[in-house]
Write an enzyme that holds these catalytic residues in place. Structure first.
Site, short mmCIF file in Angstrom:
data_model
loop_
_atom_site.label_atom_id
_atom_site.label_comp_id
_atom_site.label_asym_id
_atom_site.label_seq_id
_atom_site.Cartn_x
_atom_site.Cartn_y
_atom_site.Cartn_z
N MET A 72 2.86 0.52 15.65
CA MET A 72 3.27 1.77 16.31
C MET A 72 2.06 2.43 16.98
SD MET A 72 6.38 3.30 14.10
CE MET A 72 5.45 4.08 12.81
N HIS A 121 -6.10 0.92 14.01
CA HIS A 121 -7.34 0.97 13.23
C HIS A 121 -7.67 -0.46 12.81
CE1 HIS A 121 -4.59 0.54 9.90
NE2 HIS A 121 -3.95 1.63 10.29
N LYS A 141 -0.24 -2.69 2.90
CA LYS A 141 -0.20 -1.26 2.61
C LYS A 141 1.24 -0.75 2.57
CE LYS A 141 -1.12 3.17 4.15
NZ LYS A 141 -0.01 3.33 5.06
N ASP A 142 2.08 -1.32 3.46
CA ASP A 142 3.51 -0.99 3.44
C ASP A 142 4.23 -2.05 2.60
OD1 ASP A 142 3.54 1.34 5.26
OD2 ASP A 142 2.73 -0.11 6.67
N GLY A 148 -7.31 -2.03 10.17
CA GLY A 148 -6.24 -2.73 9.44
C GLY A 148 -5.36 -3.51 10.41
N HIS A 149 -4.99 -2.87 11.52
CA HIS A 149 -4.18 -3.58 12.53
C HIS A 149 -4.98 -4.76 13.11
CE1 HIS A 149 -2.35 0.58 12.94
NE2 HIS A 149 -1.29 -0.17 12.73
N GLY A 177 1.09 -5.66 7.17
CA GLY A 177 0.09 -5.21 6.21
C GLY A 177 0.69 -4.88 4.84
O1 PAF Z 1 4.60 -0.65 10.05
C1 PAF Z 1 4.84 -0.20 11.18
O2 PAF Z 1 3.94 0.18 11.94
C2 PAF Z 1 6.27 -0.11 11.66
O3 PAF Z 1 7.12 0.20 10.60
C3 PAF Z 1 6.77 -1.36 12.41
C4 PAF Z 1 6.78 -2.57 11.49
C5 PAF Z 1 5.88 -1.62 13.61
C6 PAF Z 1 8.21 -1.15 12.89
O4 PAF Z 1 8.29 -0.07 13.77
#
Ligand code: PAF
Length: 282
Positions: free
Chosen positions: A30, A34, A152-153, A36-37, A150
């Site tokens: 989204m 950072h 983290k989620d 992490g991405h 990740g």
């Molecule tokens: O983790 C996220 O940033 C969002 O939930 C995702 C997986 C991009 C879906 O919108």
């Protein structure tokens, strides 16, 4: 890096790559990127020939409209970071592109079962349905061989695993470790919204998780939970939950078991809600 805004154009371009036998890795985001991405992108780059990232702030997964409005956006920096990280294709759709009938007109309901009913699912009604809808749409647009998300989620990863089963998607899910700041705070786009005072308070969330983890084998979990919640409150948080669960099926536990487990927390600092988790035996 190529930038696409339309599903049809992206599918066409990636279809050519597939025909040429290229393995495609995908990291949905989204934005407000950072490190992490970037670690997801780097993992994709190691495994795959072509790396695709998406940036789309998905309205259907925000149960709190204020959270959606205030979600940080740093598009120029994001594009520079993704280019430097070696992303080949960036998908940057509009809300109208992803939801031609409007984000409110969704009739799909995924049967995620129990994992949608607890923790984040209980505190954020419909959040995971929104995540499911958009990830399904993105997967149909990208058709990746490998999907990077990740840890983290943690619960979101379990939901996506189930989504792949439900939709019969052949994408392989790779769950990448949480990256942390030097003081332990889990990297998150929402950290950008913390004031300097909140930023220094925020460290208590990972400290509490680590403290629970360190004491899990020597003290009963209910007492650790109570004390952990008090520590968070003393640091200025309004906690939603601090929980121990099976890392395999998210069954909530009152005592440690032999299989892999996760300690999960969600707490608010002002109007910023942070989540984090640590695993045990995984
Ligand atoms: O983790 C996220 O940033 C969002 O939930 C995702 C997986 C991009 C879906 O919108």
């Amino acid at each position: 890096m190529y930038l696409f805004k339309r599903v049809a154009d992206l599918r066409e371009a990636l279809g050519q790559e597939k025909k040429a036998g290229k393995r495609i890795g995908f990291a949905p985001t989204m934005g407000a990127l950072h490190q992490g991405h970037i670690s997801l992108i780097e993992s994709a780059g190691k495994d795959c020939d072509i790396v695709v990232a998406s940036i789309f702030v998905n309205p259907t997964q925000f149960n709190d409209p204020k959270d959606f409005e205030k979600y940080p956006s740093t598009l120029q920096e994001d594009i520079l970071l993704l280019t430097a990280a070696g992303v080949n294709y960036l998908f940057l759709p509009s809300v109208a592109e992803m939801y031609p009938e409007g984000p409110g007109a969704q009739h799909i309901h995924y049967d995620f079962g129990y994992i949608e009913s607890v923790l984040e699912g209980a505190y954020r009604p419909n959040h995971f349905q929104g995540v499911g809808i958009i990830v399904d749409k993105l997967l149909k647009a990208v058709q990746p061989d490998d999907l990077y998300m990740g840890q983290k989620d943690f619960q979101q990863c379990m939901i996506i695993k189930r989504l792949l089963e439900i939709t019969g998607s052949p994408a392989r899910l790779h769950i990448c470790p949480t990256l942390r700041e030097a003081d332990g705070l889990a990297m998150s786009s929402r950290n950008m919204r913390l004031t300097p005072e909140q930023r220094s308070q925020a460290v208590e969330i990972s400290r509490t998780l680590q403290w629970v983890k360190d004491n899990l084998s020597s003290r009963p979990f209910p007492g650790l939970r109570e004390e952990g919640l008090s520590r968070l409150a003393a640091a200025g948080f309004i906690p939603d939950y601090l929980a121990l669960a099976s890392a395999e099926d998210l069954r909530l536990l009152e005592a440690p078991e032999t299989g892999p487990m996760a300690i999960l927390v969600a707490a608010k600092l002002g109007d910023i809600r942070l989540i984090d988790n640590m695993t045990v035996g995984l």
